[in-house]
Design a protein around this motif. Structure first.
Motif, short mmCIF file in Angstrom:
data_model
loop_
_atom_site.label_atom_id
_atom_site.label_comp_id
_atom_site.label_asym_id
_atom_site.label_seq_id
_atom_site.Cartn_x
_atom_site.Cartn_y
_atom_site.Cartn_z
N ASP A 3 22.64 46.02 -3.44
CA ASP A 3 21.48 46.78 -3.88
C ASP A 3 20.27 45.87 -3.88
N ALA A 4 19.06 46.45 -3.80
CA ALA A 4 17.85 45.64 -3.72
C ALA A 4 16.73 46.29 -4.52
N VAL A 5 15.86 45.45 -5.08
CA VAL A 5 14.69 45.92 -5.81
C VAL A 5 13.46 45.17 -5.32
N THR A 6 12.29 45.72 -5.61
CA THR A 6 11.02 45.05 -5.37
C THR A 6 10.36 44.78 -6.71
N ILE A 7 10.02 43.52 -6.95
CA ILE A 7 9.35 43.13 -8.19
C ILE A 7 7.93 42.70 -7.87
N THR A 41 6.43 40.06 -2.46
CA THR A 41 5.69 40.80 -1.43
C THR A 41 4.62 41.70 -2.04
N ARG A 42 4.67 41.88 -3.36
CA ARG A 42 3.62 42.60 -4.08
C ARG A 42 3.21 41.71 -5.26
N ILE A 43 1.91 41.43 -5.35
CA ILE A 43 1.41 40.52 -6.38
C ILE A 43 0.14 41.11 -6.97
N GLU A 44 0.12 41.27 -8.29
CA GLU A 44 -1.08 41.73 -8.96
C GLU A 44 -2.00 40.54 -9.13
N ALA A 224 16.39 51.63 -16.48
CA ALA A 224 15.64 52.20 -15.35
C ALA A 224 16.40 51.97 -14.05
N LEU A 225 16.94 50.78 -13.87
CA LEU A 225 17.74 50.48 -12.68
C LEU A 225 18.90 51.45 -12.55
N ASP A 226 19.63 51.64 -13.62
CA ASP A 226 20.79 52.54 -13.60
C ASP A 226 20.38 53.98 -13.32
N ALA A 227 19.13 54.33 -13.68
CA ALA A 227 18.63 55.68 -13.45
C ALA A 227 18.03 55.85 -12.06
N GLY A 228 18.08 54.79 -11.24
CA GLY A 228 17.63 54.90 -9.86
C GLY A 228 16.34 54.19 -9.53
N CYS A 229 15.67 53.59 -10.51
CA CYS A 229 14.42 52.88 -10.25
C CYS A 229 14.70 51.62 -9.42
N ARG A 230 13.86 51.37 -8.43
CA ARG A 230 14.00 50.17 -7.60
C ARG A 230 12.69 49.41 -7.48
N HIS A 231 11.75 49.71 -8.35
CA HIS A 231 10.45 49.05 -8.32
C HIS A 231 10.07 48.64 -9.74
N PHE A 232 9.78 47.35 -9.92
CA PHE A 232 9.53 46.81 -11.26
C PHE A 232 8.30 45.92 -11.25
N GLY A 269 24.24 41.32 -8.95
CA GLY A 269 24.39 41.65 -7.55
C GLY A 269 23.26 42.46 -6.98
N VAL A 270 22.12 42.47 -7.67
CA VAL A 270 20.93 43.20 -7.22
C VAL A 270 19.98 42.20 -6.56
N ASP A 271 19.70 42.39 -5.30
CA ASP A 271 18.91 41.44 -4.52
C ASP A 271 17.42 41.63 -4.80
#
Length: 313
Positions: A3-7, A41-44, A224-232, A269-271
Motif C-alpha cells: 500500500d502507498a500514501v502521499t504525505i 512530492t508535495r510540500i507546503e 483515516a488510513l483504515d477508512a481509505g484515506c491515502r493523502h496526509f 507496510g505502507v509505502d
C-alpha cells in the motif's frame, strides 16, 4: 502489492506560522531543499497571507523564487482571500509561483470570524472568486478547518463538513483537506467522516490534516488510513498551529510529527516513498533552524528501520 500514501510536508508553512520569531528566508529555502531530498512530492512552502497579519510569510515570493524547482515536486501556498491569489498569479507570471494553492474555509462561524475576518457566507464568496481568478493555472486544494470540532462553538455537525466538501468539489477543487485544527478528533469520528466522503465523492482525494494537541494525532491518522484515506499532511517535529498573533485553543497545538507518522506507516507496510536517512537529516535541520528540540518521538528514539526494510522487500 505494498500500500502507498502521499504525505505533504507542512513544516515551512503551518509549522512556521506559529513561531514568534521570523525564520530567515535562506533557512526556509534550505529546509525546502532538504524536504525535496527526502522524497516529498508535495510540500507546503509558504502563505500569501497579509504580511502584517502573518509576518512569518512576508517573504513568500522570495522563497518561491529561490527554491529549486524539480519535475514531479509541487510546492503549495496558502491563500486566504482573492488578494492572495492575485499575488500567486503575479509570481506565476514571473515564472516563480506555486504549483498548488490552498483555499480556506472554516466549518464554524466563530472560527471563520477569528481566523479569516469574515462570515462563512462571505468566505465562500471569496473562495468562488479565488477559483475564478486561478482559472485552472494551479492545482487547487480546498481546506475545511475545525472539521471535527471548534474551540469556540464545540461540536461541529459532520453534515456541514460534508456539505463544505461537496461545495469545494462543485467549484472545481482538485482535492479537499479536513483540518482537525485544535486536535479534538477521535478515531471513530475520523473513520466515519472519511468513509462517508468516499461514498459521496468517489475519486476525490480527501487529505487528513491532524493536530496532536491531545496526543491523538497518530491514532486518528491510522483511523483515516483504515477508512481509505491515502493523502496526509504532517510537519517535521510536530510544530505548528494557529498564527502566532492569533490565539485560540490551548496546549501544544502542533501537527502530527512527520517522523513519527512515517515510521509507523512504514512499519505497517505502507509505502511513503521517502528516504529514511534524508528524512532524519531534514528532521535535524528543522531542530537546528528553530534552535531547540522539537516534539518527534522518533527523532529521539530512531526510525523503525526494520519496517522500512520490510516495506521495500
Amino acid at each position: 502489492m505494498t500500500d502507498a500514501v502521499t504525505i505533504c510536508e507542512c513544516f515551512a508553512r503551518d509549522g512556521l506560522q506559529h513561531e514568534p520569531a521570523f525564520v530567515p528566508t535562506e533557512t526556509k529555502v534550505t529546509l525546502l531543499e532538504a524536504f525535496v531530498a527526502a522524497g516529498f512530492t508535495r510540500i507546503e512552502a509558504t502563505s500569501y497571507s497579509h504580511p502584517e497579519r502573518v509576518p512569518a510569510f512576508a517573504d513568500a515570493s522570495r522563497v518561491l523564487t529561490e527554491v529549486t524547482r524539480r519535475p514531479g515536486v509541487a510546492f503549495k501556498a496558502t491563500c486566504p482571500n482573492p488578494r492572495a491569489v492575485r499575488r500567486a498569479i503575479d509570481d506565476l507570471d514571473h515564472g516563480v509561483g506555486a504549483e498548488e494553492l490552498s483555499l480556506l474555509v472554516s466549518a464554524s462561524e466563530s472560527h471563520t470570524e477569528r481566523n479569516l475576518g469574515t462570515t462563512r457566507a462571505g468566505q465562500w464568496e471569496r473562495v468562488a472568486e479565488m477559483i475564478r481568478l486561478a482559472a485552472g493555472r494551479f492545482r487547487l486544494i480546498g481546506v475545511v478547518s475545525v472539521a471535527f470540532g471548534c474551540p469556540f462553538e464545540g461540536d461541529v455537525d459532520p453534515g456541514r463538513v460534508a456539505e463544505d466538501v461537496a461545495r469545494f468539489a462543485d467549484l472545481g477543487a482538485d482535492a479537499v483537506t479536513l483540518g482537525d485544527t485544535t486536535g479534538v478528533a477521535t478515531p471513530g469520528a475520523v473513520a466515519a467522516m472519511f468513509r462517508r466522503l468516499e461514498r459521496e465523492h468517489p475519486g476525490l482525494p480527501v487529505i487528513a490534516h491532524f493536530h496532536n494537541t491531545r496526543g491523538t494525532g497518530i491514532a486518528n491518522a491510522v483511523a483515516a488510513l483504515d477508512a481509505g484515506c491515502r493523502h496526509f499532511d504532517s510537519a517535521l517535529g510536530g510544530v505548528g498551529g494557529h498564527p502566532s498573533a492569533i490565539t485560540y485553543g490551548a496546549g501544544l497545538t502542533g501537527n502530527v510529527c512527520t517522523e513519527d507518522l512515517v515510521s509507523l506507516f512504514e512499519a505497517m507496510g505502507v509505502d511513503t516513498g521517502l528516504d529514511i536517512d534524508a528524512l532524519a537529516a531534514a528532521s535535524r535541520a528543522c531542530e537546528e533552524a528553530l534552535g531547540r528540540p522539537l516534539y518527534s518521538m522518533v527523532a529521539r528514539a530512531g526510525f523503525a528501520r526494520t519496517g522500512f526494510a520490510r516495506s521495500r522487500a
